[in-house]
Write a protein that holds these residues in place. Structure first.
Motif, short mmCIF file in Angstrom:
data_model
loop_
_atom_site.label_atom_id
_atom_site.label_comp_id
_atom_site.label_asym_id
_atom_site.label_seq_id
_atom_site.Cartn_x
_atom_site.Cartn_y
_atom_site.Cartn_z
N VAL A 1 -32.92 -4.71 22.12
CA VAL A 1 -32.36 -3.37 21.97
C VAL A 1 -30.98 -3.30 22.62
CG1 VAL A 1 -32.66 -0.97 22.71
CG2 VAL A 1 -34.61 -2.25 21.83
N LEU A 2 -30.87 -3.93 23.77
CA LEU A 2 -29.59 -3.90 24.49
C LEU A 2 -28.46 -4.55 23.66
CD1 LEU A 2 -28.75 -2.74 27.14
CD2 LEU A 2 -29.19 -4.95 28.22
N ASP A 3 -28.77 -5.66 23.00
CA ASP A 3 -27.76 -6.31 22.15
C ASP A 3 -27.27 -5.33 21.08
OD1 ASP A 3 -27.98 -8.72 23.44
OD2 ASP A 3 -29.48 -9.54 22.05
N VAL A 4 -28.21 -4.63 20.48
CA VAL A 4 -27.84 -3.73 19.38
C VAL A 4 -27.03 -2.54 19.92
CG1 VAL A 4 -28.70 -2.35 17.46
CG2 VAL A 4 -29.88 -4.45 18.11
N ILE A 5 -27.39 -2.07 21.10
CA ILE A 5 -26.62 -0.98 21.70
C ILE A 5 -25.17 -1.43 21.95
CG2 ILE A 5 -26.34 0.42 23.80
CD1 ILE A 5 -29.42 0.56 23.90
N HIS A 6 -25.01 -2.66 22.41
CA HIS A 6 -23.66 -3.16 22.64
C HIS A 6 -22.85 -3.21 21.34
CE1 HIS A 6 -24.17 -3.68 26.80
NE2 HIS A 6 -24.98 -4.72 26.75
N VAL A 7 -23.51 -3.58 20.26
CA VAL A 7 -22.82 -3.61 18.96
C VAL A 7 -22.38 -2.19 18.57
CG1 VAL A 7 -23.13 -4.01 16.47
CG2 VAL A 7 -24.04 -5.66 18.13
N MET A 8 -23.26 -1.22 18.79
CA MET A 8 -22.91 0.17 18.43
C MET A 8 -21.72 0.67 19.24
SD MET A 8 -26.39 2.21 17.49
CE MET A 8 -27.40 1.85 18.88
N VAL A 9 -21.74 0.33 20.54
CA VAL A 9 -20.67 0.79 21.41
C VAL A 9 -19.35 0.12 21.03
CG1 VAL A 9 -19.79 0.78 23.78
CG2 VAL A 9 -22.19 1.33 23.35
N GLU A 10 -19.42 -1.19 20.86
CA GLU A 10 -18.21 -1.95 20.60
C GLU A 10 -17.53 -1.52 19.30
OE1 GLU A 10 -17.08 -6.58 19.84
OE2 GLU A 10 -18.93 -6.13 20.95
N CYS B 1 -36.75 4.55 23.82
CA CYS B 1 -36.70 3.29 24.57
C CYS B 1 -36.49 3.50 26.07
CB CYS B 1 -35.56 2.41 24.07
SG CYS B 1 -35.80 1.80 22.43
N ILE B 2 -35.87 4.62 26.46
CA ILE B 2 -35.57 4.79 27.88
C ILE B 2 -36.38 5.92 28.52
CG2 ILE B 2 -33.28 3.75 27.77
CD1 ILE B 2 -32.13 6.59 27.79
N TYR C 1 -34.29 1.06 32.73
CA TYR C 1 -34.56 -0.37 32.81
C TYR C 1 -35.72 -0.78 31.92
CZ TYR C 1 -37.50 2.34 35.76
OH TYR C 1 -38.31 3.34 36.19
N ASP C 2 -36.44 0.21 31.43
CA ASP C 2 -37.74 -0.03 30.82
C ASP C 2 -37.77 -1.02 29.67
OD1 ASP C 2 -40.33 0.64 31.37
OD2 ASP C 2 -40.44 2.11 29.74
N ASP C 3 -37.33 -0.56 28.52
CA ASP C 3 -37.61 -1.32 27.30
C ASP C 3 -36.38 -1.95 26.66
OD1 ASP C 3 -40.26 -0.73 27.48
OD2 ASP C 3 -40.11 1.10 26.28
N LEU C 4 -35.31 -2.02 27.42
CA LEU C 4 -34.07 -2.45 26.78
C LEU C 4 -34.06 -3.92 26.41
CD1 LEU C 4 -31.59 -0.38 28.91
CD2 LEU C 4 -32.43 0.09 26.61
N GLN C 5 -34.88 -4.69 27.13
CA GLN C 5 -34.93 -6.13 26.83
C GLN C 5 -35.87 -6.42 25.67
OE1 GLN C 5 -32.80 -7.95 28.14
NE2 GLN C 5 -32.19 -6.70 29.90
N SER C 6 -36.68 -5.45 25.31
CA SER C 6 -37.63 -5.72 24.23
C SER C 6 -36.90 -5.77 22.89
CB SER C 6 -38.75 -4.68 24.22
OG SER C 6 -38.23 -3.43 23.92
#
Ligand code: ADP
Length: 332
Positions: free
Chosen positions: A202-211, A238-239, A244-249
């Motif tokens: 999820v974190l990877d995808v969030i970074h793509v959205m932000v970037e 997710c949060i 910190y919860d589910d961002l790595q999932s």
């Protein structure tokens, strides 16, 4: 100009004329509820409220100054996640943040502050649309002044979807004139498409959205076939247990947590015409259209802002903002 071109232009002009004589107030249903959050509320509690009420955004109210204090949206939660990524040791503080601290978070991560725009409900709807396109806001609060107290009053919030639906429902005779295909009018984005895979975090995808400053990332398989789409609002569940919860999932796991009434994803082909897109908007809660080929492979993305921009500004040269101006704003 062909007959189809002329008819298309006439349809657009009729819709623009309609938007100039209708107000934002006209878009509102006869009865509706509005959940307004006090800026003293803890951010983590605001998450619970959004989830419990099945909403993804809410106006904020500063009760010290009795004033409207902007909108809480998924962008704020994405900012919070970025803050956590930059300052992971401040986890305890993050838990204690209040909505009034959102601007501080923005500053700390160097995010461009979102303008707190609003429109008066009795102003022409056309103006609200132009404001939305200028600022890239996906929703705009309607703020009035209370006659008795002279204070601001949040009446409601209108979204791009509500406006397009209002156009679709009241302009069937005009939308049928829009016979040019998505390909012919170049509606949407077809290059530099950002995608992700089910196994990405999820974190990877969030970074793509932000970037890339986008609010949705199609999830594709190894053959570029579209399986789903991860939207900025999918970050909210997710949060809910903490940032910190589910961002790595994985994205796949996150998407399985969508609410029961998730409206689904909508696709179209490049040969589909704008009139059929308006039919879809008339019938369903569409937030974007994913353009695919006959083999379900990703071709492009059409956001509601792409549609709104085309409907309002195509062929307008002397307008307050030209289409070029809008795209340069949105690429900032
Ligand atoms: P909105 O502003 O309506 O929420 P988006 O943020 O999804 O829309 O889209 C902003 C712009 O980026 C639009 O012009 C859209 O076509 C384009 N876009 C949307 N998703 C993607 C993507 N995954 N990759 C590249 N461009 C995209």
């Amino acid at each position: 100009y062909s007959i189809i071109d002329r008819e298309q232009m006439q349809g657009l002009e009729n819709i623009r004329a309609f938007l100039k004589i209708r107000t934002s107030y006209d878009v509102l249903p006869l009865s509706f509820r509005l959940i307004v959050l006090d800026t003293e509320l803890l951010i983590r509690k605001s998450l619970t409220i959004l989830i419990q009420n099945n909403i993804v955004s809410a106006p904020l109210w500063d009760s010290h100054n009795s004033a409207f204090a902007g909108l809480l949206t998924s962008t704020d939660f994405i900012n919070l996640i970025q803050y956590y990524c930059q300052f992971p040791d401040r986890l305890h503080d993050i838990d204690q943040f209040r909505l009034s601290g959102l601007r501080e978070i923005e500053k700390a991560i160097g995010a461009q502050p979102l303008e707190t725009i609003s429109v008066h409900p009795m102003k022409p709807l056309y103006e609200a649309c132009i404001e939305m396109l200028k600022t890239r806001a996906r929703r705009i609060p309607l703020v009035d002044i209370d006659d008795e107290t002279g204070r601001e009053m949040v009446v409601s919030v209108i979204t791009q979807y509500r406006i397009l639906k209002f156009i679709a429902v009241n302009n069937e005779h005009n939308t049928v004139m829009l016979k040019k295909s998505v390909r012919e009018i170049g509606l949407g984005t077809y290059t530099n498409l950002q995608t992700a895979h089910m196994s990405d975090s999820v974190l990877d995808v969030i970074h793509v959205m932000v970037e890339h400053n986008i609010s949705a990332v199609p999830i594709v398989d190894a053959n570029n076939r579209v399986l789903n789409v991860f939207e900025a609002v999918d970050v909210i569940p997710c949060i809910k247990g903490g940032v910190y919860d589910d961002l790595q999932s994985s994205v796949g796991e996150a998407l399985s947590k969508r609410a029961e009434d998730f409206p689904g994803i909508y696709t179209c082909g490049e040969d589909d015409r704008l009139d059929s897109i308006f039919d879809t908007v008339r019938k369903s809660r569409v937030h974007r259209l994913i353009v695919i080929d006959d083999d379900s492979r990703l071709r492009g993305m059409i956001s509601l802002s792409d549609i709104l921009k085309y409907v309002l500004l195509f062929g307008e040269e002397n307008d307050a903002i030209s289409p070029d101006a809008v795209s340069s704003i949105s690429s900032q």
